[in-house]
Design an enzyme around this catalytic site. Structure first.
Site, PDB file in Angstrom:
ATOM      1  N   GLY A  30       0.803  -1.214   0.000  1.00  0.00           N
ATOM      2  CA  GLY A  30       0.000   0.000   0.000  1.00  0.00           C
ATOM      3  C   GLY A  30       0.838   1.267   0.000  1.00  0.00           C
ATOM      4  O   GLY A  30       2.066   1.238   0.092  1.00  0.00           O
ATOM      5  N   ALA A  87      -3.309  -0.140   6.869  1.00  0.00           N
ATOM      6  CA  ALA A  87      -4.647  -0.663   7.133  1.00  0.00           C
ATOM      7  C   ALA A  87      -5.670   0.270   6.491  1.00  0.00           C
ATOM      8  O   ALA A  87      -5.425   1.467   6.334  1.00  0.00           O
ATOM      9  CB  ALA A  87      -4.910  -0.777   8.630  1.00  0.00           C
ATOM     10  N   LYS A  98      -8.241  -4.860   6.317  1.00  0.00           N
ATOM     11  CA  LYS A  98      -7.226  -4.704   5.293  1.00  0.00           C
ATOM     12  C   LYS A  98      -7.698  -5.405   4.023  1.00  0.00           C
ATOM     13  O   LYS A  98      -8.671  -6.133   4.038  1.00  0.00           O
ATOM     14  CB  LYS A  98      -5.894  -5.294   5.778  1.00  0.00           C
ATOM     15  CG  LYS A  98      -5.281  -4.496   6.942  1.00  0.00           C
ATOM     16  CD  LYS A  98      -4.067  -5.162   7.573  1.00  0.00           C
ATOM     17  CE  LYS A  98      -3.024  -5.579   6.584  1.00  0.00           C
ATOM     18  NZ  LYS A  98      -2.530  -4.423   5.777  1.00  0.00           N
ATOM     19  N   GLY A  99      -6.999  -5.153   2.940  1.00  0.00           N
ATOM     20  CA  GLY A  99      -7.331  -5.811   1.684  1.00  0.00           C
ATOM     21  C   GLY A  99      -7.874  -4.888   0.623  1.00  0.00           C
ATOM     22  O   GLY A  99      -8.242  -5.351  -0.464  1.00  0.00           O
ATOM     23  N   GLU A 107      -0.474 -10.571   3.265  1.00  0.00           N
ATOM     24  CA  GLU A 107      -0.304  -9.685   4.412  1.00  0.00           C
ATOM     25  C   GLU A 107      -0.593 -10.425   5.714  1.00  0.00           C
ATOM     26  O   GLU A 107       0.129 -10.283   6.699  1.00  0.00           O
ATOM     27  CB  GLU A 107      -1.221  -8.466   4.281  1.00  0.00           C
ATOM     28  CG  GLU A 107      -0.796  -7.477   3.214  1.00  0.00           C
ATOM     29  CD  GLU A 107      -1.799  -6.354   3.010  1.00  0.00           C
ATOM     30  OE1 GLU A 107      -1.402  -5.325   2.448  1.00  0.00           O
ATOM     31  OE2 GLU A 107      -2.967  -6.510   3.406  1.00  0.00           O
TER      32      GLU A 107
END
Length: 235
Positions: A30, A87, A98-99, A107
Site C-alpha cells: 500500500g 490498514a 485490510k485488503g 499480508e
C-alpha cells in the site's frame, strides 16, 4: 498537512522506533508502506544495518528491490521480528480491516509469522470500531466458489457482496497475486460487534481463502495527524 505527509510521518516514526540491526522485517503493501521502505533504505545506508525484508505482495517485493534492500523469503526466514503494514481501518483495540489493495492473504501470512505487527496510517484510518468509516470487508475467494460464497454470506449476515472488477485498466475481475478473486462485502451499519466470531464463521465456508479482518494481530499503531503530530496506540 496533506494525507501523504501524514502517512510519511507515521511510517518514519514506526521505522525509527522499531527497527534495529540484524532483524527480519515484514514489508506490507500500500501507499503508506512506500514511505516506510524509503526510511528503511535511508537507515540501512546511514547506519549500515543488516536487515532481511519479507514482502507481502509483488508491489512490496519491487519496493524492496528498488530501494536496494535484501529480499528474503518465508521458507528461509519463517520467523519475522517485526512487520510494518498499513490498514484501511484500525479500531481502538487495533483490530483492522485490510485488503483494499487486494493483498490481504499474503499480508495476513506475514503478520502471523511476525513477533510484532505494527500498523502505520494517516488519521482517516483511525476509528472507534470496525466499519465506522470503512464500509466494506474484502474477502479473498477461489474463483470457482465466488457465487456460492456470496450467496452464503448474504444469507447469514445480510449486506451485498460484489466481485471486485478491474475497471478501465483491466477487463474482468481483479485477480490477486495468488490467483484468486476478491469479494467486497458492503453493508449499511455494522453486520456485528463480534468480528472475531464473524471472521471464524466466514473462514469455515469452503472456497474462502481469507478475510480482510485482522483480529488481535497488531501490537501498535501509528497515525499521522493533520497538525504534524503522530498518535500512537498500543495493546
Amino acid at each position: 498537512m496533506s494525507l501523504e505527509m501524514a502517512k510519511k510521518i507515521a511510517a518514519y516514526k514506526a521505522v525509527d522506533d522499531h527497527i534495529t540491526d540484524n532483524l527480519v522485517v515484514g514489508i506490507g503493501s500500500g501507499s503508506t508502506i512506500v514511505y516506510g521502505v524509503q526510511r528503511l533504505a535511508e537507515r540501512v545506508i546511514s547506519e549500515n544495518l543488516n536487515l532481511i525484508c519479507i514482502p507481502t505482495s509483488f508491489q512490496a517485493k519491487q519496493l524492496i528491490l528498488d530501494n536496494g534492500l535484501i529480499l528474503g523469503e518465508l521458507d528461509r526466514n519463517p520467523t519475522i521480528d517485526v512487520a510494518i503494514d498499513g490498514a484501511d481501518e484500525c479500531d481502538v483495540e487495533l483490530n483492522c480491516i485490510k485488503g483494499g489493495g487486494g493483498c490481504l492473504l499474503q499480508e495476513k501470512i506475514v503478520a502471523s509469522c511476525a513477533k510484532t505487527l505494527i500498523i502505520v496510517a494517516d488519521h482517516t484510518k483511525n476509528s472507534e470500531y470496525l466499519t465506522e468509516k470503512y464500509k466494506k470487508i474484502p474477502i479473498e475467494v477461489t474463483p470457482i466458489a465466488y457465487i456460492p460464497i456470496k450467496n452464503r454470506i448474504e444469507s447469514l449476515f445480510g449486506g451485498d457482496l460484489k466481485l471486485r472488477m478491474g475497471g478501465s485498466a483491466k477487463a474482468g475481475p481483479i485477480v490477486t497475486d495468488n490467483g484468486n478473486f476478491i469479494l467486497d462485502w458492503f453493508f449499511d451499519g455494522s453486520p456485528t460487534t463480534d468480528f472475531d466470531g464473524i471472521n471464524r464463521e466466514i473462514m469455515m465456508i469452503p472456497g474462502v481463502v481469507d478475510t480482510g479482518l485482522f483480529i488481535g494481530m497488531a501490537k501498535k499503531a501509528y497515525f499521522g495527524m493533520p497538525d504534524g503530530s503522530v498518535i500512537e496506540k498500543e495493546i
